[in-house]
Write a protein that holds these residues in place. Sequence first.
Motif, PDB file in Angstrom:
ATOM      1  N   ARG A 553      55.104  60.899  32.732  1.00 20.06           N
ATOM      2  CA  ARG A 553      53.906  60.541  33.504  1.00 20.06           C
ATOM      3  C   ARG A 553      54.264  59.705  34.731  1.00 20.06           C
ATOM      4  NH1 ARG A 553      49.356  59.207  28.820  1.00 20.06           N
ATOM      5  NH2 ARG A 553      49.233  61.350  28.031  1.00 20.06           N
ATOM      6  N   HIS A 554      55.151  58.725  34.540  1.00 18.89           N
ATOM      7  CA  HIS A 554      55.530  57.868  35.672  1.00 18.89           C
ATOM      8  C   HIS A 554      56.247  58.681  36.759  1.00 18.89           C
ATOM      9  CE1 HIS A 554      56.866  54.367  37.896  1.00 18.89           C
ATOM     10  NE2 HIS A 554      58.108  54.795  37.811  1.00 18.89           N
ATOM     11  N   THR A 555      57.134  59.592  36.335  1.00 17.64           N
ATOM     12  CA  THR A 555      57.895  60.388  37.300  1.00 17.64           C
ATOM     13  C   THR A 555      56.984  61.298  38.115  1.00 17.64           C
ATOM     14  OG1 THR A 555      59.844  60.368  35.855  1.00 17.64           O
ATOM     15  CG2 THR A 555      59.756  62.067  37.556  1.00 17.64           C
ATOM     16  N   LEU A 556      56.069  61.983  37.435  1.00 14.95           N
ATOM     17  CA  LEU A 556      55.148  62.866  38.162  1.00 14.95           C
ATOM     18  C   LEU A 556      54.261  62.065  39.105  1.00 14.95           C
ATOM     19  CD1 LEU A 556      54.129  65.743  38.579  1.00 14.95           C
ATOM     20  CD2 LEU A 556      52.488  65.361  36.733  1.00 14.95           C
ATOM     21  N   ARG A 557      53.831  60.883  38.649  1.00 15.68           N
ATOM     22  CA  ARG A 557      53.010  60.024  39.497  1.00 15.68           C
ATOM     23  C   ARG A 557      53.772  59.616  40.762  1.00 15.68           C
ATOM     24  NH1 ARG A 557      51.078  57.306  35.345  1.00 15.68           N
ATOM     25  NH2 ARG A 557      52.679  55.710  35.455  1.00 15.68           N
ATOM     26  N   VAL A 558      55.044  59.248  40.590  1.00 19.70           N
ATOM     27  CA  VAL A 558      55.865  58.853  41.743  1.00 19.70           C
ATOM     28  C   VAL A 558      56.080  60.029  42.685  1.00 19.70           C
ATOM     29  CG1 VAL A 558      58.199  58.148  42.439  1.00 19.70           C
ATOM     30  CG2 VAL A 558      57.035  56.938  40.589  1.00 19.70           C
ATOM     31  N   ALA A 559      56.378  61.213  42.127  1.00 18.78           N
ATOM     32  CA  ALA A 559      56.622  62.398  42.965  1.00 18.78           C
ATOM     33  C   ALA A 559      55.378  62.741  43.786  1.00 18.78           C
ATOM     34  CB  ALA A 559      57.030  63.582  42.091  1.00 18.78           C
ATOM     35  N   LEU A 560      54.228  62.779  43.134  1.00 17.15           N
ATOM     36  CA  LEU A 560      52.996  63.119  43.852  1.00 17.15           C
ATOM     37  C   LEU A 560      52.626  62.046  44.871  1.00 17.15           C
ATOM     38  CD1 LEU A 560      50.859  64.518  40.898  1.00 17.15           C
ATOM     39  CD2 LEU A 560      51.843  65.817  42.787  1.00 17.15           C
ATOM     40  N   THR A 561      52.835  60.781  44.517  1.00 17.32           N
ATOM     41  CA  THR A 561      52.528  59.701  45.465  1.00 17.32           C
ATOM     42  C   THR A 561      53.433  59.775  46.683  1.00 17.32           C
ATOM     43  OG1 THR A 561      51.819  58.275  43.647  1.00 17.32           O
ATOM     44  CG2 THR A 561      52.300  57.205  45.741  1.00 17.32           C
ATOM     45  N   ALA A 562      54.734  60.058  46.449  1.00 22.82           N
ATOM     46  CA  ALA A 562      55.668  60.182  47.570  1.00 22.82           C
ATOM     47  C   ALA A 562      55.256  61.320  48.496  1.00 22.82           C
ATOM     48  CB  ALA A 562      57.089  60.414  47.040  1.00 22.82           C
ATOM     49  N   ILE A 563      54.837  62.429  47.904  1.00 26.55           N
ATOM     50  CA  ILE A 563      54.375  63.562  48.715  1.00 26.55           C
ATOM     51  C   ILE A 563      53.143  63.172  49.527  1.00 26.55           C
ATOM     52  CG2 ILE A 563      53.281  65.835  48.576  1.00 26.55           C
ATOM     53  CD1 ILE A 563      55.189  66.469  46.279  1.00 26.55           C
ATOM     54  N   TRP A 564      52.187  62.511  48.878  1.00 26.62           N
ATOM     55  CA  TRP A 564      50.954  62.138  49.589  1.00 26.62           C
ATOM     56  C   TRP A 564      51.212  61.060  50.646  1.00 26.62           C
ATOM     57  CZ3 TRP A 564      47.067  65.042  50.113  1.00 26.62           C
ATOM     58  CH2 TRP A 564      46.667  65.911  49.091  1.00 26.62           C
ATOM     59  N   ILE A 565      52.193  60.180  50.398  1.00 24.26           N
ATOM     60  CA  ILE A 565      52.570  59.216  51.438  1.00 24.26           C
ATOM     61  C   ILE A 565      53.086  59.957  52.661  1.00 24.26           C
ATOM     62  CG2 ILE A 565      54.312  57.481  52.069  1.00 24.26           C
ATOM     63  CD1 ILE A 565      54.030  56.330  49.268  1.00 24.26           C
ATOM     64  N   GLY A 566      53.981  60.939  52.414  1.00 25.86           N
ATOM     65  CA  GLY A 566      54.511  61.726  53.528  1.00 25.86           C
ATOM     66  C   GLY A 566      53.429  62.491  54.264  1.00 25.86           C
ATOM     67  N   ILE A 567      52.545  63.143  53.504  1.00 24.66           N
ATOM     68  CA  ILE A 567      51.463  63.919  54.129  1.00 24.66           C
ATOM     69  C   ILE A 567      50.509  62.986  54.886  1.00 24.66           C
ATOM     70  CG2 ILE A 567      49.400  65.273  53.619  1.00 24.66           C
ATOM     71  CD1 ILE A 567      50.940  66.625  51.376  1.00 24.66           C
ATOM     72  N   GLY A 568      50.137  61.865  54.255  1.00 24.29           N
ATOM     73  CA  GLY A 568      49.202  60.947  54.894  1.00 24.29           C
ATOM     74  C   GLY A 568      49.734  60.380  56.201  1.00 24.29           C
TER      75      GLY A 568
END
Length: 630
Positions: A553-568
């Motif tokens: 759960r933590h890993t997927l959360r970090v991966a998705l957050t990193a992607i959204w940081i980049g997109i944002g």
Amino acid sequence: MRFFRQYPVIVFTAIVLAGVLTLHALDKNSVGRWIATAYVGAFVVWTLIGMVRDVLRGHVGLDILAVVAMVATLAVGEYLAALIIVLMLSGGEALEDFAGRRAKRDLSALLDRSPRIAHVLTRPHVSDSDEVQEIAVDDVSIGDTLLVRPAEIVPVDGILLTESGTFDESSLTGESMPVTLDAGGEVLSGAINGARAVRIQAVRTSADSQYQQIVALVHAAEESHAPVVRLADRFAIPFTAVALVIAGTAWAISGDSTRFAEVLVLATPCPLLIAAPVAFLGGLSRAAKTGVIMKGGAVIEQLARVRSAAFDKTGTLTQGRPNLVDVRPVAGVDADELLMLAASAEQYSSHVLAEGIRRAATERRLILRASDDASEVATNGVVAVIDSRTVVVGKPAFVTSLAPDTVRATLGIGEAAAYVAIDGRFGGVLVLADAPRLEAAGVTSWLRANGVGRLTMLTGDARSTAESIGHAVGIDDVHAELLPSEKVQLAAELHPRPMMMVGDGVNDAPVLAAADIGVAMGARGATAAGDAADVVILVDSLAKVVDAVSIGRHTLRVALTAIWIGIGLSVGLMVVAMTGFIPAVAGALIQEVVDLATILYALRALGGPPTGLVTTDRKLAGVVGNRARH
């Protein structure tokens, strides 16, 4: 030179960029522009060829944005920005490699420590003149006597011949304290010997030993990149469409084609292409460090979303080492004779109860008989001819089919029974106790409190035993006396999905393979279960199931957050660039900072919050005791 051989595009791009900047300073812009255009054009063609190959393989990625950005910057004369984009894209590979090495350091450490040499004693019985021969680990045979020197890695699984020995098993189990073994104890490959030389007798070849199996699992985890690609692909088309719309709108509003290029240089896809793989590698590495091997990023994603879980009983929810507590012969049968015949037959069985029966007979100094005609019926029992008598030991239904007068026994919490028939007549029952794991109740409570809505037990054991263990650990949905095929069918019907199955032993391999996530308790070397599972727990603790889900759960959360940081950040900067405030060259450099930020954030997958599971034996024992009393 090594960097040049590994990343030639980066070196050539840096040289071309330096040359073009020099020509620009010498006021020879036209020459510099032609050099940059030719170089970037060649890079675009090379990228397009790779894109076509990917499309033919059914993969549509994010490279189209980079290609459009490079073509646009060249078209409007921003050739320096085009070169920076090339440098950024090629440099992204180096950044990914660096971050990847950092993320998978614990996985790599396992591979680097793999033993390669073994010291074989060619005259092991002559202590004054031992002759040692160094051979490759792959050449060690079962039965060889090996010398393991101080601080050396144990090359293969073996039995300790020396009176005692101390071993560091932290790389195998995560247990930081050294383990002391007496003669006859099993030493696992990959353990580090203590301060004195010891002798062991090989009981498995290198390929079948514990450490080599772990290494094979690590290789499988390293080579699995498909889920990471899928995660990035979910954002590829929407992100590309949004970027092109913003860039096109900027061009339409301003009437300046340069504005199109200035927006697109801020839309390069490195955060999507790099951040997710780095996060998943970090999660795999963190799991390996805690004694949990996951076979790829897809497993992490499934674990993060698990909604139901099924457990085997023996060796999973229980300790897996049942001890004989009672012998109940029928009238006319001697208790010791019943135990001797059953233990003699159980010599030909691999079931966990068979080991307890054999151990009890040995402790009572009963002499076991050999059989010339013995066979095991998988998951049901064993039939053997002992001293001209046909002895059947197994489940009640199996024994009843051969001895109709079989009577079911009444069992207490944590007890299991092996039914015995002799020459077609019921002979009695052997009662064994296999207590619930101290951590089992805590694990089920944590899962239920963290979104796993349905917990089930799937076991081949008797219903009364299964229900008593289920009640003790907090599982009410119990399915007992199941064949492997029935376990698979029930697992397929279990909802909600994804479904996780936790088990150990050969008979669990089919259902582990059929589950959305198969978790094998592999600490005891259940090879078939480990091969079929998606997750292998190297520590003999059910609490590691909680660790696996929490890390997923933590890993997927970090991966998705990193992607959204980049997109944002990219979208925000593109909107700013629509005003013409960010020149193309500056935009390309800023995007490199965005890439670095997302990668650094993705490395957070190496750490993470504690699971919150109470693991002290006293508290868990209290939880189990309270459930058992109620």
